[in-house]
Design an enzyme around this catalytic site. Structure first.
Site, PDB file in Angstrom:
ATOM      1  CG  HIS A  81      -4.341 -14.479 -29.358  1.00 20.67           C
ATOM      2  ND1 HIS A  81      -5.165 -13.727 -28.550  1.00 20.67           N
ATOM      3  CD2 HIS A  81      -3.682 -13.603 -30.145  1.00 20.67           C
ATOM      4  CE1 HIS A  81      -5.007 -12.454 -28.837  1.00 20.67           C
ATOM      5  NE2 HIS A  81      -4.101 -12.349 -29.795  1.00 20.67           N
ATOM      6  CG  ASP A 159      -4.096  -4.994 -24.145  1.00 13.13           C
ATOM      7  OD1 ASP A 159      -3.067  -4.664 -24.751  1.00 13.13           O
ATOM      8  OD2 ASP A 159      -5.033  -5.628 -24.678  1.00 13.13           O
ATOM      9  NE  ARG A 166       0.827  -1.261 -29.332  1.00 19.86           N
ATOM     10  CZ  ARG A 166       0.495  -2.552 -29.399  1.00 19.86           C
ATOM     11  NH1 ARG A 166      -0.239  -3.109 -28.453  1.00 19.86           N
ATOM     12  NH2 ARG A 166       0.893  -3.283 -30.413  1.00 19.86           N
ATOM     13  CB  SER A 181      -0.954  -6.190 -26.502  1.00 18.85           C
ATOM     14  OG  SER A 181      -2.278  -6.313 -26.876  1.00 18.85           O
ATOM     15  CE  LYS A 185      -5.535  -9.004 -26.107  1.00 12.38           C
ATOM     16  NZ  LYS A 185      -5.020  -7.709 -26.481  1.00 12.38           N
TER      17      LYS A 185
HETATM   18  N1  URA Z   1      -3.449  -8.392 -30.990  1.00 12.54           N
HETATM   19  C1  URA Z   1      -3.417  -7.965 -29.712  1.00 12.54           C
HETATM   20  O1  URA Z   1      -4.128  -8.482 -28.840  1.00 12.54           O
HETATM   21  N2  URA Z   1      -2.582  -6.955 -29.382  1.00 12.54           N
HETATM   22  C2  URA Z   1      -1.776  -6.365 -30.271  1.00 12.54           C
HETATM   23  O2  URA Z   1      -1.026  -5.473 -29.897  1.00 12.54           O
HETATM   24  C3  URA Z   1      -1.819  -6.820 -31.595  1.00 12.54           C
HETATM   25  C4  URA Z   1      -2.666  -7.846 -31.930  1.00 12.54           C
END
Ligand code: URA
Length: 430
Positions: A81, A159, A166, A181, A185
């Site tokens: 990620h 999210d 946001r 966040s 995931k």
């Molecule tokens: N990537 C994400 O998945 N969430 C965030 O808040 C920032 C970057």
């Protein structure tokens, strides 16, 4: 209950207190169901940005957001990620190598946001390729091909809703909100192993190395608490990564990398670091050698081609993906060494050309983007092109932005290292 819960949460956070798990869960469920109005959620997010959240609150947030949709089970699979950057095609280059080393890979990816590109937009530059796969379809592909990359779709819908709010309320750059966040995931995917590539620099969410280090440590602590095996790298994002910025252009650069063609050294440095770190995490013997074999033998390229085929994409198109019309070059204004290529400005230039979105929901031109002909540290002569623009709109604005992104020095400039730190893993929870 929900109206009371969110008011209570705002008061607790405003006073700097810690939110109990049940309160976090009630607010997230209420917001997802439309029972908590945007203005109250926005007030709470701003209070969180200003007052922070401890690990317990952040975990409660991640779990509540993961629980807002289906949960998948990919504990046997590896994932990586990135916190987002410009020209960041590491997923497309590194994950086929990992899969070719025998480590199953299941990744749920997102679209571009702001100046940062998204793997899903890049994959959609491949004609016919579908990114809308459900959990069962992803599982079949992992079992058959060892590699699947799909859109996060209906996973962690809370999210998605909170992220959009946001984005509109200046509350993206809160470390606990970012970590919550990301972990939501990962929890929803049921990820077993994750390598976090935390970007630091002008084109990243965290501009300084200190912030990126803090975010890495937080992601590692939360992952350990969730039973996810994880490691992190802090990598530089002051300048775009590699030579291509834009969806089809970036797929082309990734395919060329997997074909073993001469690669941009900074892209190679990050792809190797990420790939080898995933192989180490998953216990592959002699990970550097395994990485090298998978790349040199063509097995990694074959794995990407198999994934594309399995997802309905035109494998033959991979070698010559269409790009948009050449819209002009930006030339060096004088002799010198490239000292800066501002990733944020180049990201904005790519958006102006149509490679990204000014607003959520805008259409993206898969062929639009920028090819960088010079990199930080290169010597350039006055009048030689440093960037080539592709796109049918916004070329004038893009050219101004790229020219502004470039700074030349009269003295030689060293090529910057991209791997800035390798944060220590968090101790595993008993
Ligand atoms: N990537 C994400 O998945 N969430 C965030 O808040 C920032 C970057």
């Amino acid at each position: 209950m929900t109206g009371t819960a969110v008011r209570e949460a705002i008061e607790v956070k405003k006073a700097g207190g810690a939110l109990p798990d049940e309160l976090v869960a009630a607010v997230v469920a209420g917001y997802t169901a439309g029972a908590v109005p945007h203005e109250q959620m926005a007030a709470l997010l701003m209070a969180v940005l200003l007052r922070g959240m401890d690990d317990g609150e952040t975990l409660a947030l991640a779990r509540a957001m993961a629980d807002s949709g289906p949960r998948y089970a990919f504990a046997d699979c590896a994932d990586k990620h990135s916190t987002g950057g410009v020209g960041d095609k590491v997923t497309l280059a590194a994950l086929p190598i990992v899969a070719a080393c025998g480590v199953p890979v299941a990744k749920l990816a997102g679209r571009g946001l702001g100046v940062t590109g998204g793997t899903i937009d890049k994959l959609e530059a491949i004609p016919g390729l579908s990114v809308a796969l459900d959990g069962a379809r992803m599982r079949r592909q992992v079992d058959a091909v060892g590699l699947v990359i799909a859109e996060a779709g209906d996973l962690a819908p809370a999210d998605k809703a909170i992220y959009a709010l946001r984005d509109a309320t200046g509350t993206v750059d809160s470390l606990p909100l970012i970590a919550g966040s990301v972990l939501a995931k990962k929890a929803a995917t049921g990820a077993g192993t994750v390598l976090y590539d935390v970007k630091a620099g002008k084109g990243a969410l965290t501009t300084g190395v200190d912030g990126a280090r803090e975010l890495s440590a937080l992601l590692l602590r939360l992952s350990a608490a969730m039973g996810i095996r994880a490691a992190a790298l802090v990598t530089g994002m002051d300048a775009p990564l590699g030579r291509a910025v834009g969806n089809a252009l970036e797929v082309r650069e990734s395919v060329a990398y997997l074909r073993g063609e001469p690669a941009d050294p900074e892209l190679d440095e990050v792809v190797r670091a990420v790939g080898v770190a995933v192989l180490e995490l998953t216990g592959v013997d002699e990970p550097e050698k395994a990485f090298e074999r998978a790349l040199a033998s063509g097995a990694a390229h074959g794995r990407l081609a198999a994934m594309v085929r399995s997802q309905g994409g035109d494998e033959a198109a991979l070698d010559d993906l269409a790009v948009a019309a050449h819209a002009g070059d930006v030339a060096a204004p004088r002799d010198g060494w490239v000292a800066r290529l501002d990733a944020r400005a180049i990201g904005h230039a790519a958006i102006a050309l149509g490679a990204g979105r000014e607003h959520r929901g805008d259409a993206v031109d898969p062929g639009a983007g920028i090819e960088l002909l010079a990199r930080v540290g290169d010597e350039v002569a006055a009048g030689t092109p440093v960037a080539r623009l592709f796109g049918i709109r916004g070329a004038e604005r893009a050219a101004v932005l790229v020219a502004g992104a470039l700074a030349l020095s009269g003295e030689p400039v060293a090529r910057p290292a991209r791997i800035l730190e390798r944060p220590a893993p968090a101790p595993a929870r008993p």
